[in-house]
Write a protein that holds these residues in place. Structure first.
Motif, PDB file in Angstrom:
ATOM      1  N   ARG A 239     -18.607 -45.162  13.643  1.00 31.25           N
ATOM      2  CA  ARG A 239     -19.105 -46.362  14.309  1.00 31.25           C
ATOM      3  C   ARG A 239     -20.533 -46.108  14.787  1.00 31.25           C
ATOM      4  NH1 ARG A 239     -15.216 -50.405  16.585  1.00 31.25           N
ATOM      5  NH2 ARG A 239     -17.109 -51.030  17.670  1.00 31.25           N
TER       6      ARG A 239
ATOM      7  N   ASP B 231     -21.968 -47.791  17.144  1.00 34.34           N
ATOM      8  CA  ASP B 231     -22.117 -48.116  18.557  1.00 34.34           C
ATOM      9  C   ASP B 231     -21.440 -47.105  19.481  1.00 34.34           C
ATOM     10  OD1 ASP B 231     -19.560 -48.817  17.839  1.00 34.34           O
ATOM     11  OD2 ASP B 231     -19.598 -50.794  18.760  1.00 34.34           O
TER      12      ASP B 231
ATOM     13  N   LYS C 236     -14.034 -49.424  19.589  1.00 28.07           N
ATOM     14  CA  LYS C 236     -15.145 -48.635  20.132  1.00 28.07           C
ATOM     15  C   LYS C 236     -14.654 -47.670  21.212  1.00 28.07           C
ATOM     16  CE  LYS C 236     -19.470 -48.864  22.590  1.00 28.07           C
ATOM     17  NZ  LYS C 236     -20.374 -49.639  23.407  1.00 28.07           N
TER      18      LYS C 236
END
Length: 76
Positions: free
Chosen positions: A30, A32, A14
């Motif tokens: 991703r 997130d 991340k």
């Protein structure tokens, strides 16, 4: 294989994906991470199925690479 596994884990993390998106004003796959692209219309949306529009040879190469990465124990 161990070095490749460490690299892929770092690259897909991340934190790295967010830094990359911000630095290059692009979006990560991703869910997130915040979009780095200033145009919100370029962000992927949850629940939508996206098609790969590459040519057949490129798709086969990508699938082979994904299988190789899976063999390293990085992806499920």
């Amino acid at each position: 294989p161990n070095a490749a596994k460490i690299f892929v884990n770092w690259y897909l993390s991340k934190d790295f994906q967010q830094q990359y998106a911000d630095a290059y004003e692009t979006n990560s796959r991703r869910a997130d991470t915040k979009p780095g692209d200033p145009d919100p219309n370029h962000a992927l949306r949850g629940g939508v199925t996206y098609e790969c529009r590459s040519n057949e040879a490129a798709i086969r190469k990508l699938q082979a690479l994904q299988e190789r990465i899976k063999s390293w124990g990085v992806l499920g």
